[in-house]
Write an enzyme that holds these catalytic residues in place. Structure first.
Site, PDB file in Angstrom:
ATOM      1  N   GLY A   1       2.746   2.029  10.823  1.00 34.50           N
ATOM      2  CA  GLY A   1       3.772   3.065  10.702  1.00 34.50           C
ATOM      3  C   GLY A   1       4.501   3.392  11.989  1.00 34.50           C
ATOM      4  O   GLY A   1       5.198   4.401  12.069  1.00 34.50           O
TER       5      GLY A   1
ATOM      6  N   GLU B   1      -5.172  -5.172  10.673  1.00 33.98           N
ATOM      7  CA  GLU B   1      -4.158  -4.146  10.890  1.00 33.98           C
ATOM      8  C   GLU B   1      -4.437  -3.415  12.208  1.00 33.98           C
ATOM      9  O   GLU B   1      -5.289  -2.509  12.247  1.00 33.98           O
ATOM     10  CB  GLU B   1      -4.198  -3.118   9.752  1.00 33.98           C
ATOM     11  CG  GLU B   1      -3.915  -3.690   8.389  1.00 33.98           C
ATOM     12  CD  GLU B   1      -3.349  -2.624   7.459  1.00 33.98           C
ATOM     13  OE1 GLU B   1      -2.215  -2.776   7.012  1.00 33.98           O
ATOM     14  OE2 GLU B   1      -4.041  -1.616   7.201  1.00 33.98           O
TER      15      GLU B   1
ATOM     16  N   ASN C   1       0.870  -1.182   0.000  1.00 35.06           N
ATOM     17  CA  ASN C   1       0.000   0.000   0.000  1.00 35.06           C
ATOM     18  C   ASN C   1       0.906   1.232   0.000  1.00 35.06           C
ATOM     19  O   ASN C   1       1.542   1.537   1.005  1.00 35.06           O
ATOM     20  CB  ASN C   1      -0.882  -0.028   1.263  1.00 35.06           C
ATOM     21  CG  ASN C   1      -1.661   1.266   1.451  1.00 35.06           C
ATOM     22  OD1 ASN C   1      -1.786   2.067   0.527  1.00 35.06           O
ATOM     23  ND2 ASN C   1      -2.186   1.469   2.653  1.00 35.06           N
TER      24      ASN C   1
ATOM     25  N   SER D   1       3.536  -2.312  10.282  1.00 32.67           N
ATOM     26  CA  SER D   1       4.988  -2.353  10.531  1.00 32.67           C
ATOM     27  C   SER D   1       5.652  -3.668  10.126  1.00 32.67           C
ATOM     28  O   SER D   1       6.594  -4.117  10.772  1.00 32.67           O
ATOM     29  CB  SER D   1       5.280  -2.043  12.007  1.00 32.67           C
ATOM     30  OG  SER D   1       4.922  -0.705  12.286  1.00 32.67           O
TER      31      SER D   1
ATOM     32  N   GLU E   1      -6.761   4.737   7.946  1.00 35.26           N
ATOM     33  CA  GLU E   1      -6.541   6.153   7.600  1.00 35.26           C
ATOM     34  C   GLU E   1      -7.778   6.735   6.907  1.00 35.26           C
ATOM     35  O   GLU E   1      -8.088   7.918   7.081  1.00 35.26           O
ATOM     36  CB  GLU E   1      -5.285   6.284   6.723  1.00 35.26           C
ATOM     37  CG  GLU E   1      -4.024   6.083   7.558  1.00 35.26           C
ATOM     38  CD  GLU E   1      -2.812   5.583   6.778  1.00 35.26           C
ATOM     39  OE1 GLU E   1      -2.811   5.633   5.546  1.00 35.26           O
ATOM     40  OE2 GLU E   1      -1.854   5.114   7.433  1.00 35.26           O
TER      41      GLU E   1
ATOM     42  N   HIS F   1      -9.430   0.992   5.184  1.00 33.34           N
ATOM     43  CA  HIS F   1      -8.133   1.266   5.828  1.00 33.34           C
ATOM     44  C   HIS F   1      -8.357   2.265   6.970  1.00 33.34           C
ATOM     45  O   HIS F   1      -9.151   3.203   6.835  1.00 33.34           O
ATOM     46  CB  HIS F   1      -7.136   1.833   4.808  1.00 33.34           C
ATOM     47  CG  HIS F   1      -5.731   1.848   5.326  1.00 33.34           C
ATOM     48  ND1 HIS F   1      -5.298   2.804   6.216  1.00 33.34           N
ATOM     49  CD2 HIS F   1      -4.677   1.014   5.119  1.00 33.34           C
ATOM     50  CE1 HIS F   1      -4.032   2.556   6.523  1.00 33.34           C
ATOM     51  NE2 HIS F   1      -3.631   1.481   5.875  1.00 33.34           N
TER      52      HIS F   1
ATOM     53  N   LYS G   1       0.081   4.315  -0.244  1.00 34.90           N
ATOM     54  CA  LYS G   1      -0.558   5.520   0.325  1.00 34.90           C
ATOM     55  C   LYS G   1      -0.348   6.711  -0.625  1.00 34.90           C
ATOM     56  O   LYS G   1      -0.262   6.517  -1.830  1.00 34.90           O
ATOM     57  CB  LYS G   1      -0.025   5.804   1.726  1.00 34.90           C
ATOM     58  CG  LYS G   1      -0.024   4.561   2.602  1.00 34.90           C
ATOM     59  CD  LYS G   1       0.208   4.860   4.045  1.00 34.90           C
ATOM     60  CE  LYS G   1       0.365   3.543   4.799  1.00 34.90           C
ATOM     61  NZ  LYS G   1       0.197   3.683   6.216  1.00 34.90           N
TER      62      LYS G   1
HETATM   63  C1  PEP Z   1      -0.678   0.181   6.116  1.00 35.09           C
HETATM   64  O1  PEP Z   1      -0.839   1.383   6.120  1.00 35.09           O
HETATM   65  O2  PEP Z   1      -1.525  -0.560   5.595  1.00 35.09           O
HETATM   66  C2  PEP Z   1       0.516  -0.358   6.758  1.00 35.09           C
HETATM   67  C3  PEP Z   1       0.512  -1.617   7.073  1.00 35.09           C
HETATM   68  O3  PEP Z   1       1.559   0.516   6.972  1.00 35.09           O
HETATM   69  P1  PEP Z   1       3.011   0.179   7.587  1.00 35.09           P
HETATM   70  O4  PEP Z   1       3.467  -1.129   6.991  1.00 35.09           O
HETATM   71  O5  PEP Z   1       3.864   1.313   7.174  1.00 35.09           O
HETATM   72  O6  PEP Z   1       2.842   0.061   9.055  1.00 35.09           O
END
Ligand code: PEP
Length: 246
Positions: A170, A164, A10, A208, A99, A97, A12
């Site tokens: 992040g 998630e 992803n 992460s 966000e 997601h 973003k």
């Molecule tokens: C995400 O935003 O879906 C995600 C998993 O981000 P990150 O791997 O940077 O934590």
């Protein structure tokens, strides 16, 4: 039947035309791997790069979008429909997601409408669920509620669940490996017993994931792949994560 494995990136709101080199790096790495694998690798770039990436011939990477609109077409200035995404060569779309839920106020009704619109346009849906830090204690009921918000009429073959934890996105933090495994098992039970889903739905972990922790996470019995944010913007890191399966 075996559950399908996925590694999904992803991006973003990152990436310009010049980021084709990240895509090329991952593709080259996959093409050079002679071992056959039933792994599905998907990159979800911003809308602006979907056409560029999906036009690439001899690619082993599939393309997804990070969002879609809930309506098929009409007077919705600035929006992109699922049919448009399909038309550009996207086969997947991320919906729900954290966000989008947090910064764009996307609620469960809107998400359900987006899922219906995506499936109508033959997009496979990557549906994200996860608890906030202050919900860890009630995690199971939070996840159950999010899963129960899925629309009733679904083509279960075209849905992938991404667990998630919002506090892990992040931040470099992750639940323990045992916890990830048992949460995934709980999700599978909710899908099977509460929602009557097929037991073969793929459940990915996201939050992460990096080349250092990927092999521990991806080797967990109940984990069918990863949704990767930051590390998917580096072709070496993303290729290393893919390598676990190939
Ligand atoms: C995400 O935003 O879906 C995600 C998993 O981000 P990150 O791997 O940077 O934590």
């Amino acid at each position: 039947m075996k559950r399908t494995k996925f590694v999904i990136g992803n991006w973003k709101m990152n990436g310009l035309k010049s980021s084709m080199n990240i895509y090329e790096g991952v593709n080259k790495h996959m093409l050079s791997n002679k071992k056959s694998s039933d792994l599905n690798v998907v990159i979800c770039p911003p809308f602006t790069l979907i056409n560029l990436f999906s036009s690439k011939k001899t690619s082993k990477i599939m393309i997804g979008a990070q969002d879609t609109h809930e309506k098929e077409s009409g007077a919705y200035t600035g929006s992109i429909s699922s049919q448009m995404l399909s038309d550009l060569g996207a086969g997947y779309v991320i919906i729900g997601h954290s966000e989008r839920r947090q910064y764009f106020g996307e609620n469960v009704k809107l998400l359900a409408d987006k899922i219906i619109a995506a499936q109508k346009a033959d997009l496979k849906v990557i549906f994200c669920i996860g608890e906030l830090k202050n919900e860890i204690k009630n995690r199971k009921s939070v996840l159950r509620k999010q899963l129960k918000s899925l629309p009733k009429k679904l083509n279960y073959k075209n849905i992938i669940i991404a667990y998630e934890p919002v506090w892990a996105i992040g931040t470099g933090l992750i639940p323990s490996f045992d916890e990830i495994n048992s949460i995934h098992l709980s999700i599978r039970d909710i899908l099977k017993y509460d929602l009557k889903f097929s037991k073969n739905v793929s459940i990915l972990y996201g939050g992460s994931v990096n080349p250092k922790n990927a092999s521990n996470i991806l080797s967990l019995e109940n984990v069918d792949g990863a949704l990767v944010g930051g590390a998917s913007l580096n072709s070496k890191d993303f290729s290393n994560i893919i390598d676990y399966y190939t």
